[in-house]
Design an enzyme around this catalytic site. Sequence first.
Site, PDB file in Angstrom:
ATOM      1  CG  ASN A   1      29.082  48.177  -1.016  1.00  0.00           C
ATOM      2  OD1 ASN A   1      29.787  47.182  -1.155  1.00  0.00           O
ATOM      3  ND2 ASN A   1      27.848  48.238  -1.447  1.00  0.00           N
TER       4      ASN A   1
ATOM      5  N   GLY B   1      32.823  57.484 -15.783  1.00  0.00           N
ATOM      6  CA  GLY B   1      32.785  58.950 -15.665  1.00  0.00           C
ATOM      7  C   GLY B   1      34.021  59.455 -14.927  1.00  0.00           C
TER       8      GLY B   1
ATOM      9  CE1 TYR C   1      29.321  38.938 -11.147  1.00  0.00           C
ATOM     10  CE2 TYR C   1      29.386  36.908 -12.425  1.00  0.00           C
ATOM     11  CZ  TYR C   1      30.043  37.929 -11.757  1.00  0.00           C
ATOM     12  OH  TYR C   1      31.414  37.937 -11.707  1.00  0.00           O
TER      13      TYR C   1
ATOM     14  CE  LYS D   1      31.025  41.637 -13.003  1.00  0.00           C
ATOM     15  NZ  LYS D   1      32.027  42.610 -12.534  1.00  0.00           N
TER      16      LYS D   1
ATOM     17  NE  ARG E   1      32.476  32.446  -6.810  1.00  0.00           N
ATOM     18  CZ  ARG E   1      33.354  33.414  -6.689  1.00  0.00           C
ATOM     19  NH1 ARG E   1      34.574  33.160  -6.284  1.00  0.00           N
ATOM     20  NH2 ARG E   1      33.003  34.639  -6.989  1.00  0.00           N
TER      21      ARG E   1
HETATM   22  N1  UDP Z   1      28.933  23.267  -7.139  1.00  0.00           N
HETATM   23  C1  UDP Z   1      28.831  22.069  -6.463  1.00  0.00           C
HETATM   24  N2  UDP Z   1      28.864  22.092  -5.111  1.00  0.00           N
HETATM   25  C2  UDP Z   1      29.013  23.227  -4.383  1.00  0.00           C
HETATM   26  C3  UDP Z   1      29.132  24.444  -5.070  1.00  0.00           C
HETATM   27  C4  UDP Z   1      29.076  24.434  -6.450  1.00  0.00           C
HETATM   28  O1  UDP Z   1      28.716  20.991  -7.067  1.00  0.00           O
HETATM   29  O2  UDP Z   1      29.030  23.142  -3.154  1.00  0.00           O
HETATM   30  C5  UDP Z   1      28.938  23.262  -8.601  1.00  0.00           C
HETATM   31  C6  UDP Z   1      27.995  24.261  -9.258  1.00  0.00           C
HETATM   32  O3  UDP Z   1      26.716  23.705  -9.434  1.00  0.00           O
HETATM   33  C7  UDP Z   1      28.724  24.548 -10.550  1.00  0.00           C
HETATM   34  C8  UDP Z   1      30.187  24.409 -10.217  1.00  0.00           C
HETATM   35  O4  UDP Z   1      30.241  23.659  -9.027  1.00  0.00           O
HETATM   36  O5  UDP Z   1      28.373  23.568 -11.508  1.00  0.00           O
HETATM   37  C9  UDP Z   1      30.899  25.728  -9.972  1.00  0.00           C
HETATM   38  O6  UDP Z   1      30.147  26.479  -9.067  1.00  0.00           O
HETATM   39  P1  UDP Z   1      30.634  27.872  -8.468  1.00  0.00           P
HETATM   40  O7  UDP Z   1      29.534  28.397  -7.624  1.00  0.00           O
HETATM   41  O8  UDP Z   1      31.962  27.707  -7.841  1.00  0.00           O
HETATM   42  O9  UDP Z   1      30.880  28.801  -9.737  1.00  0.00           O
HETATM   43  P2  UDP Z   1      30.093  29.048 -11.107  1.00  0.00           P
HETATM   44  O10 UDP Z   1      31.073  28.637 -12.130  1.00  0.00           O
HETATM   45  O11 UDP Z   1      28.859  28.204 -11.177  1.00  0.00           O
HETATM   46  O12 UDP Z   1      29.798  30.495 -11.100  1.00  0.00           O
END
Ligand code: UDP
Length: 353
Positions: free
Chosen positions: A65, A135, A178, A182, A219
Amino acid sequence: MVERPDAADPERGRSPEPEQLEWRLASAHEGRPVRIVLTGAAGFLGSHLAARLLADGHDVVGVDNLITGTRDNVAILQESDGFTFREHDVSTPLFLSGDVDAVLHFASAASPIDYLEFPIQTLKVGSLGTHNMLGLAKEKGARFLLASTSEVYGDPEIHPQDEGYWGNVNPVGPRGVYDEAKRFAEAMAMAYHRVHGIPVRIARIFNTYGPRMRPGDGRVVSNFVIQALRGEPLSLYGDGDQTRSFCYVDDLIEGLVRLLGCGYPGPVNLGNPDEFTVRELAEAVLDITGSSSPVEHGPLPEDDPKVRRPDIRLAGELLRWRPTVGLREGLERVVPYFREQVERKNARARSLV
Ligand code: UDP
């Protein structure tokens, strides 16, 4: 008990598993390619997986989407004859004519900033979307692969995490939308397996990175690489001692394809077991990009897991799979992609002045 192949030799698993071969032969017998429905095909993992399935000679119906997926990813896939695209929210039923051999459910916001922006959609696509796609699999007599996540383990109390661990999730925290979606999706998939005999595969996917990540997805790998390339401070959340284990996308896709072809119905961890603190990741990014950006500490997001590392012995046994790309090599491969994204954005900004 699964047969114990030599998990230490990645090449041993390159030939198809017996059941995968039967699956291919079944459709070949009917004189048509394997036809796969892949939700989330416009996303990071979905688009890589679709490309791989197309390269393997399958037909892929991509469904998305586009709330977090991109038209650019769809356009790349549309260069293949075997690909068709349906813009659709799978939280509502999807009707398709013709044979379907497999339904792969990858649609979901998957980065923390995305599922915080779309919490209700995230819950719906994991619950209603999973129900609808199961389904569809039932209707078509297809096998079903769920993209689950290491987030089902929450902030884990055991380390590393194996598939037998039930997790430590805060259902009402910001990440709960999330995690619980899941977890529900896994429960629903297993119920369809037990009640309707649907062949179900569940991939618990750990942190993965690579080209086609959205530069703004928030991320840690995308943030750090882009900040380093722009000479901006790296946004290190908390003290940086929290750990993650980063898997290069090609490795993950290989694991997913093998999982799809195997006969094991329960959850299987897929990820790279090499564990790093987030501070170590920042240092590696600075080193590889040659950037002199400073590191700036920010607040740790709520319920941020303190550690994460997959136990991948089950995947090794079942799939003869283990990742082959280390963090430095993976970062070296992904930096040119992010560099291009940064340059494109700069060029767009210049053309507007
Ligand atoms: N993190 C960070 N700086 C950023 C983004 C993420 O230090 O700019 C840290 C975040 O707090 C986590 C880890 O990096 O401890 C991984 O974060 P991400 O969002 O990539 O994935 P998660 O494993 O948390 O879903």
